[in-house]
Design an enzyme around this catalytic site. Structure first.
Site, PDB file in Angstrom:
ATOM      1  CB  CYS A  93      50.658  42.131   8.695  1.00 32.55           C
ATOM      2  SG  CYS A  93      50.912  43.403   7.491  1.00 32.55           S
TER       3      CYS A  93
ATOM      4  CD  GLU B 107      47.653  48.142  45.819  1.00 34.74           C
ATOM      5  OE1 GLU B 107      47.169  47.283  44.958  1.00 34.74           O
ATOM      6  OE2 GLU B 107      48.633  47.817  46.632  1.00 34.74           O
ATOM      7  N   PRO B 108      44.278  52.506  43.338  1.00 34.20           N
ATOM      8  CG  PRO B 108      43.214  54.905  43.391  1.00 34.20           C
ATOM      9  CD  PRO B 108      43.928  53.770  44.295  1.00 34.20           C
ATOM     10  N   GLY B 109      43.832  52.551  39.636  1.00 36.69           N
ATOM     11  CA  GLY B 109      44.867  52.838  38.324  1.00 36.69           C
ATOM     12  C   GLY B 109      43.598  53.583  37.489  1.00 36.69           C
ATOM     13  NE  ARG B 110      40.266  49.348  34.203  1.00 40.55           N
ATOM     14  CZ  ARG B 110      40.938  48.657  33.196  1.00 40.55           C
ATOM     15  NH1 ARG B 110      40.903  49.284  31.715  1.00 40.55           N
ATOM     16  NH2 ARG B 110      41.693  47.274  33.528  1.00 40.55           N
TER      17      ARG B 110
ATOM     18  N   GLY C  30      41.039  48.417  41.014  1.00 38.69           N
ATOM     19  CA  GLY C  30      40.213  47.541  40.395  1.00 38.69           C
ATOM     20  C   GLY C  30      38.629  48.017  40.180  1.00 38.69           C
TER      21      GLY C  30
ATOM     22  CE1 TYR D  47      43.942  42.351  29.235  1.00 38.22           C
ATOM     23  CE2 TYR D  47      43.699  44.800  29.098  1.00 38.22           C
ATOM     24  CZ  TYR D  47      44.426  43.469  29.507  1.00 38.22           C
ATOM     25  OH  TYR D  47      45.814  43.957  30.245  1.00 38.22           O
TER      26      TYR D  47
END
Ligand SMILES: *Cc1c(COP(=O)(O)O)cnc(C)c1O
Length: 421
Positions: free
Chosen positions: A344, A276-279, A240, A319
Site C-alpha cells: 500500500c 571492490e566490485p559488487g553489482r 562502481g 532509485y
C-alpha cells in the site's frame, strides 16, 4: 551476458526451467545463476590481467547470500565488508580474512575489535576520529591495524544522487585537500600501520571519465605521501562499474575497457591494487521471479499486479531504477502495462507504461538484473515474509534461503504484560 535463456518457449536459468522453481518454492523468489557469477568473475579478472596480484574484494552488500559468497570465495575473490555482520558472513562463507577489507563511515569499536581479531587485510578509514578509535582498540589488543584512508576526491560520478559517494558534500572519506594532514596524524598513532589509499566514488557508473579523474588524484596523492615519507603499498580503487539494465540505453563501459583504463592510469604506482566490485559481479546473475496476481484496468494502461513488491525489490522505488520485466512463457504479443506490487504505497511501482510481454493472472514474470541490491535490501514491510533465494548450477538447484513462515515474523514480537493486562 547471463544464463537466463528461452528454451522451447519458456525461460530457463542454465538448464533449469523457471517454472519448476516457482512450482517448488512459490513466488516471489530470487534465482541466481552460478555460471553467470563464474563468468563475471572471469571477465573481471581477465580485464585486470596486466596487473600484478590484484585483490578483488567482492562488495558483500550487493549480495550477501552465504551460497553466493561461498561461490565467489571459491573463485578466489575476497570481500569488501561494511559492517561486523558482513565480516562474519564473509568469514562463515569461507573467505579468508587476509582477503577482507572493511569500509564504512561508522565502524564501532566492537566491530573493529572483531576485525582485528580475525586479522583482516585492511581497514579503509573515513575520518580522523575513526583513526584514533581504531588505534586505541588495536593498542588495547597489542596489535597494529593495517589501514588506508578513503579519499573523497570531489568528483561527480554522474550517477543517481543516492548512490553518488565521491562529492565533497557526501559523507564518505576524508577531504582530498586535507589528506596530507590526516595521514601525518595517522602516522603518529601507534596502533596504526598506514599502508594505503582508497577511493570509491559511487555505484552504477556508466562513464569511465569520473573514475579516471578520481584515480589520477589517487596517483598524485600516492606520490605526495611518499614524498612525505609514508610507505604506501596498496591502492584500493573501489567498485562502481555499471551494468546494463535497460537494453534501450547505451551499454555501460565493459570490464575490459575499465581494466585497460586502470592499467594505463596506474602505471608505475608500485602498489598492490585492490578492487571492490559488487553489482558488476552479481547484477546480471540474478532475477526476481514473480507471479501475476491479477490484471486490473487502468486509465491509460492496465495494471499488472504481481506478487513481488517494493519490500522484495526496492531499487525502482528507491532509485527510480529500471528492471527489464519479461514473461517466463511469452505468448507473443506485446503491449503497454503498468507493473505494480500489492504493497500500500504508490512507490510500490516497478514500471509505468512499459512496452512488455502481454501477461495474465497466474503467469510468471521475471525481473531481470536483480542479483545486486535485490534480496539484500528486502524487508518485511506490510508483514510480508522475507524473499527466499535459489542458486542454480547447470541442472542442479537448491534453496539457499528459505521463505520463513509468517508465524515466525509474528512470533518475533512480544507483548509485555502491562500491555496485555
Ligand atoms: C557499495 C560499495 C562498493 C560496491 O559498489 P558496486 O557499485 O556494487 O560495484 C564498493 N566499495 C564500497 C566502499 C561500497 O560502499
Amino acid at each position: 551476458m547471463d544464463h537466463f535463456d528461452y528454451v522451447d518457449g519458456a525461460m530457463h536459468v542454465e538448464q533449469v526451467p523457471m517454472e519448476a522453481i516457482a512450482a517448488a518454492v512459490g513466488t516471489p523468489v530470487y534465482v541466481y545463476s552460478t555460471a553467470t557469477l563464474s563468468r563475471h568473475v572471469g571477465v573481471f579478472r581477465e580485464a585486470l590481467s596486466a596487473l600484478e596480484n590484484p585483490l578483488i574484494a567482492f562488495a558483500v552488500k550487493a549480495n550477501p547470500n552465504a551460497a553466493v559468497l561461498a561461490t565467489l570465495g571459491r573463485l578466489g575473490l575476497g570481500a569488501d565488508v561494511v559492517s561486523g555482520g558482513e565480516l562474519l558472513r564473509a568469514i562463515a562463507a569461507g573467505i579468508p580474512a587476509d582477503r577482507i577489507v572493511f569500509s564504512g563511515v561508522g565502524k564501532t569499536a566492537e566491530e573493529m575489535r572483531v576485525a582485528l581479531e580475525k586479522g583482516i587485510y585492511q581497514f579503509n578509514l573515513e575520518s580522523e576520529p575513526e583513526a584514533e578509535m581504531l588505534s586505541e582498540v588495536a593498542l588495547s589488543m597489542g596489535r597494529r591495524a593495517p589501514v588506508a584512508y578513503r579519499i573523497n576526491p570531489d568528483v561527480d560520478a554522474g550517477t543517481h544522487a543516492k548512490i553518488s559517494t565521491g562529492k565533497s558534500e557526501n559523507k564518505f572519506g576524508i577531504p582530498y585537500d586535507r589528506a596530507l594532514e590526516s595521514y601525518a596524524a595517522a602516522r603518529d598513532l601507534p596502533g596504526l600501520d598506514v599502508q594505503g589509499v582508497a577511493v570509491h566514488i559511487g555505484s552504477q557508473l556508466t562513464d569511465l571519465a569520473p573514475l579516471e579523474a578520481a584515480f589520477v588524484k589517487v596517483g598524485a596523492l600516492i606520490e605526495a605521501l611518499r614524498g612525505a615519507g609514508h610507505a604506501i603499498r596498496t591502492a584500493d580503487l573501489g567498485g562502481g562499474l555499471g551494468v546494463p539494465y535497460d537494453p534501450a540505453q547505451p551499454m555501460p563501459p565493459s570490464p575490459a575497457d575499465y581494466g585497460a583504463m586502470v592499467t594505463r592510469v596506474t602505471q608505475g604506482w608500485d602498489v598492490r591494487l585492490m578492487f571492490e566490485p559488487g553489482r558488476v559481479i552479481v547484477g546480471n546473475a540474478g532475477a526476481l521471479l514473480s507471479r501475476v496476481v491479477r490484471v486490473k484496468q487502468g486509465a491509460q494502461a492496465p495494471f499488472v499486479i504481481v506478487d513481488a513488491a517494493m519490500n522484495d525489490l526496492l531499487r525502482p522505488s528507491l532509485y527510480d531504477a529500471w528492471h527489464d520485466i519479461r514473461a517466463v512463457r511469452p505468448a507473443g504479443d506485446k503491449a503497454k502495462a503498468n507493473v505494480v506490487g500489492p504493497v500500500c504505497e504508490t512507490g510500490d511501482t516497478f514500471a509505468m507504461g512499459r512496452d512488455m510481454d502481454v501477461v495474465q493472472a497466474d503467469d510468471l514474470v521475471a525481473f531481470m538484473t536483480a542479483g545486486a541490491y535485490g534480496a539484500t535490501m528486502a524487508s518485511t514491510y506490510n508483514s510480508r515474509a522475507l524473499t527466499p533465494e535459489v542458486l542454480v548450477s547447470g541442472d542442479k538447484w537448491a534453496v539457499v534461503r528459505a521463505r520463513p513462515p509468517i508465524e515466525a515474523l509474528i512470533a518475533g514480537d512480544s507483548i509485555p504484560d502491562w500491555v496485555a493486562d
